[in-house]
Motif scaffolding. Structure first.
Motif, PDB file in Angstrom:
ATOM      1  N   LEU A   7       0.854  -1.173   0.000  1.00 12.89           N
ATOM      2  CA  LEU A   7       0.000   0.000   0.000  1.00 12.89           C
ATOM      3  C   LEU A   7       0.897   1.232   0.000  1.00 12.89           C
ATOM      4  O   LEU A   7       1.814   1.338   0.815  1.00 12.89           O
ATOM      5  CB  LEU A   7      -0.897   0.034   1.239  1.00 12.89           C
ATOM      6  N   LEU A  27      -8.263  -4.400   2.524  1.00 12.55           N
ATOM      7  CA  LEU A  27      -8.132  -3.062   1.943  1.00 12.55           C
ATOM      8  C   LEU A  27      -9.190  -2.121   2.510  1.00 12.55           C
ATOM      9  O   LEU A  27      -8.902  -0.949   2.797  1.00 12.55           O
ATOM     10  CB  LEU A  27      -8.227  -3.117   0.422  1.00 12.55           C
ATOM     11  N   LEU A  46      -3.436   0.623  -3.296  1.00 12.53           N
ATOM     12  CA  LEU A  46      -2.825  -0.674  -3.564  1.00 12.53           C
ATOM     13  C   LEU A  46      -1.972  -0.535  -4.817  1.00 12.53           C
ATOM     14  O   LEU A  46      -2.465  -0.168  -5.878  1.00 12.53           O
ATOM     15  CB  LEU A  46      -3.897  -1.740  -3.785  1.00 12.53           C
TER      16      LEU A  46
END
Length: 85
Positions: A7, A27, A46
């Protein structure tokens, strides 16, 4: 399946490396500020993911990428991402 993922913190310009069995759920947790280690790094994007068939392999890869030895690979992946934007 298990995932190792990166990330990118748009706020700080650094990378977080994680491992999970449910990437979509994880996420959402990161982006919602529910993960202690990333809640102050938001917004997050991401930028990279790898799929593994078992947890042991995924954890081994995560540990490597977080290590000093994996620094070059993290740096390369981040550079590839930043060159695209």
């Amino acid at each position: 399946m298990y995932w190792v993922y990166f990330l990118y913190s748009k706020k700080l310009g650094n990378v977080y490396v994680g491992c999970t069995s449910n990437l979509e759920k994880r996420l959402k947790e990161h982006r919602g500020g529910l993960v202690e280690s990333t809640k102050n790094r938001r917004p997050l994007e991401l930028i990279y993911k790898e799929e593994y068939t078992n947890l042991a392999l995924a954890r081994r890869r995560e540990d490597y990428l977080k290590s000093l030895y994996g620094y070059r690979e993290r740096k390369r992946i981040l550079k590839e991402y930043l060159d695209k934007i």
